[in-house]
Design a protein around this motif. Structure first.
Motif: not given
Length: 549
Positions: A171-175, A215-217, A222-223, A227-228
């Motif tokens: 869910p954290a993987f955005s555009q 690595d991107a995931v 982590k981001e 954010q949380a």
């Protein structure tokens, strides 16, 4: 007959080896279209329609069966053609390989039509493992064909790609992360929404860049955690409020900021958390998140600095308020600083009332101009404090024993100096071994000695009758010391009285073996260690002589 049939089998086998489909065309990836064409060709070779030179496996079998029947009628043994058996075996292997490819690729095509966001990747992965097992179970002859090798490679590619797809569905993987991933692997940026088909996603061949994808995931996860954490910090500080309590001030109750250990602990803890976020690599690589983290660091740093300055201002105000508003002597001696403090007092009270009206920590500490306002108040109070300290220093120089008391106690002494009884409680600090003073009543009143505690408003014409030490009470003062004179002289009165009483005791002890007053045994013990001049300048003679000679 037999020779002609053998020639037909040889020609069919040659055609089978040269023209039968064994792999997709060179340079092309295995696809369902290739499979369909290959199966059509194999059906033609098997029979039903003419192929090549008109020979099919079915026609050869008819011809061989006819020869076998004629040999049987003539009673002549019939030998099976070995090449015919090879043709049958080869066609069977080709059929198994292409039919397996058809079955597996048909499943893949059905899966690829699903939206990648809703596909059950776990089930697909399990089915792909089963397909891989089936491909590997083909006979060795079929597995050696080009179609089988490409099919196995395709299955392995799916086995490698599906876990990557599962990770990319986080869910954290955005555009934004997709754009960064495409830039990292050198692909043109494109929108990747949940409606994109699984086949279109697999066509990007992301499995070839599995490390970059993972690595991107990981960066996205982590981001998301950052954010949380930022969300928790924001929610917590939205609810934090300052605690105030009112104390009596000049003409009204002044709300004072109360210490809050929980607030201080939360401030320190969140600053440590933000420092850890700012120093992490995943935040440094995301300018947007880094900006938010740095912003919160600046806010909490400002809150910390403002609260520290606020407490400093409040403490200085509390120390000076009773002095400049309650001491007429100070107001008279320091008129300029008194006026400065009154102006500062008005500004401080206004600041406290404004903060009480909006006690939110962020609202109160981050309001525009708060830090400069506190700095101005602090500078003004520091000037008042320095002037007050300089004034107290002149009093200490005039009477050095005032160095034994604190500035606050000295201010109290100066403010209540008109009432000796009110300041008698400070005498043990100013004069060693003195616990209290006893005062004689003015002439014309009933004489009685009493131990002084504190009684504001007593008459200034009282006289010091005696000084009382913690070990002995010396009441043999040669004369009373008036306390109605100026303050410096009045401050020396107890000292002069002690000296006079001590000299009287020394003289009394030096005259002979006459009994000492009951209250002076402690003084008698010190006579051999003291040599003093009497008021008339004569040296005191000791009887018995001093043991030290």
């Amino acid at each position: 007959g037999v020779a002609a049939a053998a020639g037909n089998v040889a020609r069919f086998r040659a055609h089978l080896q040269s023209g039968a489909p064994r792999a997709p065309p060179a340079g092309e990836q295995l696809a369902l279209a290739h499979v369909e064409r290959a199966l059509d060709e194999l059906r033609k070779l098997k029979g039903g329609e003419e192929a090549g030179e008109g020979l099919t496996l079915a026609s050869l079998r008819i011809e061989m069966d006819a020869l076998k029947e004629r040999h049987s009628l003539l009673g002549v043994p019939f030998a099976e053609n070995p090449e015919m058996q090879l043709c049958v075996q080869e066609l069977s292997l080709l059929s198994q390989a292409w039919e397996m490819a058809q079955r597996v690729l048909s499943h893949f095509a059905a899966w690829e039509a699903q939206p990648w966001g809703s596909a059950d990747v776990a089930d697909l992965l399990e089915a792909t493992r089963a397909a891989h097992k089936e491909v590997r179970s083909l006979p060795s002859g079929a597995r050696s064909l080009g179609v089988s090798r490409q099919l196995e490679e395709a299955v392995k590619a799916r086995l490698a790609a599906l876990p990557v797809v599962a990770e990319l569905r986080h869910p954290a993987f955005s555009q934004e992360h997709w754009s960064r991933l495409f830039a990292a692997i050198g692909r043109p940026d494109r929108a990747v929404g949940p409606e994109l088909t699984l086949g279109a996603l697999l066509a990007l061949e992301l499995a070839q860049h599995a490390d970059a994808c993972l690595d991107a995931v990981g960066q996205a996860q982590k981001e998301a955690a950052t954010q949380a954490g930022l969300g928790k910090i924001e929610d917590a500080w939205r609810d934090w409020t300052l605690a105030f309590s009112r104390v009596a001030g000049q003409g009204s109750d002044v709300p004072l900021l109360q210490p809050d250990p929980l607030l201080a602990e939360a401030l320190e803890s969140d600053q440590v958390v933000l420092q850890g976020m700012a120093s992490s690599a995943h935040v440094a690589r995301n300018p947007r998140v880094l900006e938010v983290v740095v912003g919160w660091q600046a806010r909490l740093g400002s809150v910390d600095a403002v609260l520290a300055a606020w407490r400093d201002v409040q403490q200085r105000w509390q120390a000076l308020e009773s002095i400049f508003t309650g001491s007429a002597d100070i107001r008279q001696r320091l008129p300029e600083d008194t006026a400065r403090f009154e102006s500062t007092h008005v500004e401080f009270v206004a600041l406290q009332e404004e903060s009480l009206a909006r006690p939110g920590v962020l609202d109160a500490c981050l309001q525009p101009g708060m830090a400069p306002r506190l700095d101005s108040l602090l500078r003004s109070l520091e000037l008042c404090s320095k002037s007050l300290q300089a004034y107290l220093e002149t009093k200490r120089l005039a009477f050095p024993r005032f160095y034994f008391v604190s500035p606050a106690e000295l201010l109290d002494i100066l403010a209540k100096g008109h009432d000796p009884r009110a300041i008698a409680r400070y005498l043990p600090k100013i004069f060693e071994s003195m616990s209290c003073l006893e005062f004689a009543q003015p002439k014309g009143e009933e004489e009685s000695a009493e131990t002084v505690e504190s009684s504001r408003g007593a008459a200034d014409d009282e006289s010091l009758a005696a000084a009382s030490s913690s070990s002995a009470r010396l009441r043999a003062a040669p004369k009373s010391s008036s306390l109605s004179s100026a303050r410096p002289a009045r401050s020396r009165a107890p000292s002069e009285s002690v000296r006079a009483s001590f000299r009287a005791s020394l003289k009394l002890s030096a005259r002979g073996p006459s009994p000492l007053p009951p209250a002076a045994p402690a003084v008698h013990e010190t006579l051999y260690a003291v040599a003093m001049l009497s008021p008339d300048g004569e040296r005191i003679a000791f009887d018995p002589p001093c043991p030290c000679g």
